[in-house]
Design a protein around this motif. Structure first.
Motif, mmCIF file in Angstrom:
data_model
loop_
_atom_site.group_PDB
_atom_site.id
_atom_site.type_symbol
_atom_site.label_atom_id
_atom_site.label_comp_id
_atom_site.label_asym_id
_atom_site.label_seq_id
_atom_site.Cartn_x
_atom_site.Cartn_y
_atom_site.Cartn_z
ATOM 1 N N PHE A 101 0.877 -1.225 -0.164
ATOM 2 C CA PHE A 101 -0.070 -0.012 -0.200
ATOM 3 C C PHE A 101 0.922 1.056 0.146
ATOM 4 O O PHE A 101 0.878 2.167 1.155
ATOM 5 C CB PHE A 101 -0.941 0.032 1.223
ATOM 6 N N ALA A 102 1.695 1.458 -1.168
ATOM 7 C CA ALA A 102 2.342 2.405 -1.272
ATOM 8 C C ALA A 102 2.720 2.785 -2.728
ATOM 9 O O ALA A 102 2.691 1.997 -3.517
ATOM 10 C CB ALA A 102 4.025 2.183 -0.557
ATOM 11 N N GLU A 103 3.530 3.648 -3.062
ATOM 12 C CA GLU A 103 3.804 4.101 -4.313
ATOM 13 C C GLU A 103 4.899 3.194 -4.854
ATOM 14 O O GLU A 103 4.989 2.875 -6.293
ATOM 15 C CB GLU A 103 4.211 5.573 -4.344
ATOM 16 N N TYR A 104 5.502 2.693 -4.225
ATOM 17 C CA TYR A 104 6.935 1.795 -4.394
ATOM 18 C C TYR A 104 6.935 0.636 -3.433
ATOM 19 O O TYR A 104 6.682 0.705 -2.355
ATOM 20 C CB TYR A 104 8.146 2.468 -4.567
ATOM 21 N N VAL A 105 7.159 -0.501 -3.949
ATOM 22 C CA VAL A 105 7.710 -1.715 -3.314
ATOM 23 C C VAL A 105 8.783 -2.357 -3.809
ATOM 24 O O VAL A 105 8.939 -2.447 -5.067
ATOM 25 C CB VAL A 105 6.528 -2.513 -2.876
ATOM 26 N N ALA A 106 9.909 -2.746 -2.888
ATOM 27 C CA ALA A 106 10.740 -3.510 -3.138
ATOM 28 C C ALA A 106 10.451 -5.326 -3.015
ATOM 29 O O ALA A 106 10.469 -5.668 -1.948
ATOM 30 C CB ALA A 106 12.066 -3.359 -2.390
ATOM 31 N N ALA A 107 10.111 -5.845 -4.219
ATOM 32 C CA ALA A 107 9.331 -7.211 -3.990
ATOM 33 C C ALA A 107 10.525 -8.317 -4.254
ATOM 34 O O ALA A 107 11.321 -8.055 -5.501
ATOM 35 C CB ALA A 107 8.380 -7.238 -5.064
ATOM 36 N N PRO A 108 10.702 -9.375 -3.449
ATOM 37 C CA PRO A 108 11.709 -10.345 -3.747
ATOM 38 C C PRO A 108 11.243 -10.902 -5.223
ATOM 39 O O PRO A 108 9.944 -11.123 -5.298
ATOM 40 C CB PRO A 108 11.355 -11.315 -2.622
ATOM 41 N N VAL A 109 12.077 -11.180 -5.962
ATOM 42 C CA VAL A 109 11.801 -11.967 -7.387
ATOM 43 C C VAL A 109 11.057 -13.189 -7.224
ATOM 44 O O VAL A 109 10.052 -13.378 -8.072
ATOM 45 C CB VAL A 109 13.018 -11.837 -8.227
ATOM 46 N N ARG A 110 11.077 -13.721 -6.128
ATOM 47 C CA ARG A 110 10.269 -15.175 -5.734
ATOM 48 C C ARG A 110 8.837 -14.733 -5.889
ATOM 49 O O ARG A 110 8.090 -15.679 -5.975
ATOM 50 C CB ARG A 110 10.865 -15.741 -4.969
ATOM 51 N N THR A 111 8.253 -13.573 -5.671
ATOM 52 C CA THR A 111 6.884 -13.389 -5.362
ATOM 53 C C THR A 111 6.426 -12.769 -6.624
ATOM 54 O O THR A 111 5.235 -12.444 -6.398
ATOM 55 C CB THR A 111 6.942 -12.036 -4.322
ATOM 56 N N LEU A 112 7.079 -12.456 -7.665
ATOM 57 C CA LEU A 112 6.304 -11.823 -8.946
ATOM 58 C C LEU A 112 6.345 -12.691 -10.130
ATOM 59 O O LEU A 112 6.873 -13.510 -10.363
ATOM 60 C CB LEU A 112 7.297 -10.757 -9.140
ATOM 61 N N ALA A 113 5.362 -12.127 -10.956
ATOM 62 C CA ALA A 113 5.136 -12.692 -12.385
ATOM 63 C C ALA A 113 4.758 -11.740 -13.202
ATOM 64 O O ALA A 113 4.234 -10.855 -12.796
ATOM 65 C CB ALA A 113 4.198 -13.933 -12.420
ATOM 66 N N ARG A 114 4.930 -11.841 -14.558
ATOM 67 C CA ARG A 114 4.373 -10.928 -15.361
ATOM 68 C C ARG A 114 2.883 -10.843 -15.264
ATOM 69 O O ARG A 114 2.256 -11.793 -15.220
ATOM 70 C CB ARG A 114 4.770 -11.320 -16.852
ATOM 71 N N LYS A 115 2.418 -9.435 -15.433
ATOM 72 C CA LYS A 115 0.911 -9.196 -15.461
ATOM 73 C C LYS A 115 0.264 -10.106 -16.690
ATOM 74 O O LYS A 115 0.780 -9.856 -17.648
ATOM 75 C CB LYS A 115 0.476 -7.796 -15.131
ATOM 76 N N PRO A 116 -1.041 -10.741 -16.396
ATOM 77 C CA PRO A 116 -1.896 -11.181 -17.806
ATOM 78 C C PRO A 116 -1.913 -10.107 -18.665
ATOM 79 O O PRO A 116 -2.422 -9.040 -18.206
ATOM 80 C CB PRO A 116 -3.002 -11.686 -17.005
ATOM 81 N N ARG A 117 -1.583 -10.317 -19.854
ATOM 82 C CA ARG A 117 -2.085 -9.239 -20.869
ATOM 83 C C ARG A 117 -3.735 -8.985 -20.829
ATOM 84 O O ARG A 117 -3.805 -7.680 -21.195
ATOM 85 C CB ARG A 117 -1.767 -9.975 -22.064
ATOM 86 N N ALA A 118 -4.376 -9.833 -20.468
ATOM 87 C CA ALA A 118 -6.040 -9.660 -20.722
ATOM 88 C C ALA A 118 -6.360 -8.991 -19.389
ATOM 89 O O ALA A 118 -7.674 -8.511 -19.427
ATOM 90 C CB ALA A 118 -6.745 -10.889 -20.559
ATOM 91 N N LEU A 119 -5.674 -8.335 -18.471
ATOM 92 C CA LEU A 119 -6.327 -7.859 -17.184
ATOM 93 C C LEU A 119 -5.683 -6.306 -17.200
ATOM 94 O O LEU A 119 -4.179 -6.221 -17.405
ATOM 95 C CB LEU A 119 -5.673 -8.538 -15.852
ATOM 96 N N GLY A 120 -6.310 -5.516 -16.607
ATOM 97 C CA GLY A 120 -5.727 -4.092 -16.176
ATOM 98 C C GLY A 120 -5.135 -4.335 -14.916
ATOM 99 O O GLY A 120 -5.092 -5.345 -14.208
ATOM 100 N N PHE A 121 -4.554 -3.004 -14.488
ATOM 101 C CA PHE A 121 -3.910 -3.279 -13.214
ATOM 102 C C PHE A 121 -4.564 -3.556 -11.790
ATOM 103 O O PHE A 121 -4.221 -4.252 -10.964
ATOM 104 C CB PHE A 121 -2.787 -2.135 -12.913
#
Length: 311
Positions: A101-121
């Motif tokens: 809940f912030a303008e920026y977050v430093a996310a561990p890479v293990r927690t991320l994936a590319r956003k689906p193309r079909a979805l908005g943010f």
């Protein structure tokens, strides 16, 4: 950066909007410009101190585990993402401090994936926690297979709606437990709705005379206790809310961050097999209102906090 934080345990009233230091980007982190962050029950449970025995809190805490946004800076040991990539994540760490809940977050890479193309943010931010919970419960804990019959409790809820769709994608028949007025929405997702109340177990057995192969409980309590009698002899039972499931012969399941599972969910969305419902959005500074709305329930979709404009 602007962020929501809390300096002590409590309800929505402890949330403050203001300045917080920009995140430091570790070698395995990805700095993400947040575009949206979803509200989840675990947020207010952590905030109330209910998970204090499991997670240390370093105050002030920025809440939030779900996120979608744009990569600003990959860590020095992160080849998976480039600046400008659109991502989503379940950013749960071992200590409560640096949330989404912030303008920026430093996310561990293990927690991320590319956003689906079909979805908005907004929709992408609503997917990670509930989607991963349902996916891991069905694929790993319950090991659902094609041709089986699965009972999903609270099939219209956040995790339940994901579980219905994922189980259907796996080739299972799905019976969905619903509260009054929830049948149509669950039917649209591909489940056969059964309303809770007197005669619930009888109505399930009428649909599945041989009983069900697996039950995913997202409610706990009395709803969970009705479940063992609905299972076939080799049936499997899992709960994401009530540890008493173990005394009933089932498994208690808690979701974990997993980049591969998150990518699999993104693929399901882009294939048209999985939809995400967002009921309401609020700007970051109104996070307390967003939390109150989510706590009240009955919205038929997720509550999401939006953050800024283009990265």
């Amino acid at each position: 950066m602007k962020a929501i934080s809390y300096r002590r345990y409590g309800g929505p009233e402890v949330l403050e909007f203001g300045e917080r230091p920009d995140p430091k980007v570790g070698p395995d982190d990805v700095l993400v410009r947040v575009r949206a962050a979803a509200v989840n029950p675990v947020d207010w449970k952590c905030q109330a101190g209910y998970l204090d025995r499991a997670l240390d809190a370093v105050f002030p805490v920025v809440p939030g585990w779900d996120v979608s946004g744009v990569v600003v800076q990959p860590g020095v040991s992160v080849p998976e993402f480039d600046v400008g990539d659109e991502v989503m994540g379940y950013v749960r760490e071992d200590v409560l401090c640096h949330g989404t809940f912030a303008e920026y977050v430093a996310a561990p890479v293990r927690t991320l994936a590319r956003k689906p193309r079909a979805l908005g943010f907004e929709e992408a931010a609503a997917l990670p926690l509930v989607g991963l919970t349902a996916y891991q419960a069905l694929r790993r804990t319950l090991r659902v297979r094609a041709g089986e019959t699965v009972l999903v409790h609270a099939a219209g809820g956040g995790v339940g709606a994901m579980a219905v769709q994922i189980a259907r994608h796996l080739g299972a028949r799905v019976i969905g437990g619903v509260r009054e007025g929830g049948a149509d929405g669950v039917r649209e997702l591909g489940a056969e709705p059964v309303e809770y109340g007197d005669g619930f177990a009888r109505r399930v057995r009428a649909l599945a005379p041989q009983r069900v192969d697996a039950v995913l409980d997202t409610v706990g309590g009395e709803v969970l206790r009705t479940s063992p009698n609905l299972l076939a002899p080799e049936g499997r039972l899992a709960s994401i809310t009530d540890g008493d499931v173990v005394t009933l012969g089932g498994t208690y399941m808690f979701v974990r961050p997993d980049a591969a599972d998150l990518a699999a969910l993104a693929d399901l969305v882009d294939e048209g097999a999985l939809t995400v419902r967002v009921a309401r959005t609020y700007p970051l500074e109104e996070a307390a209102r967003a939390q109150r709305a989510a706590m009240a329930g009955g919205l038929g979709g997720k509550v999401v906090v939006t953050v800024g404009g283009p990265a």
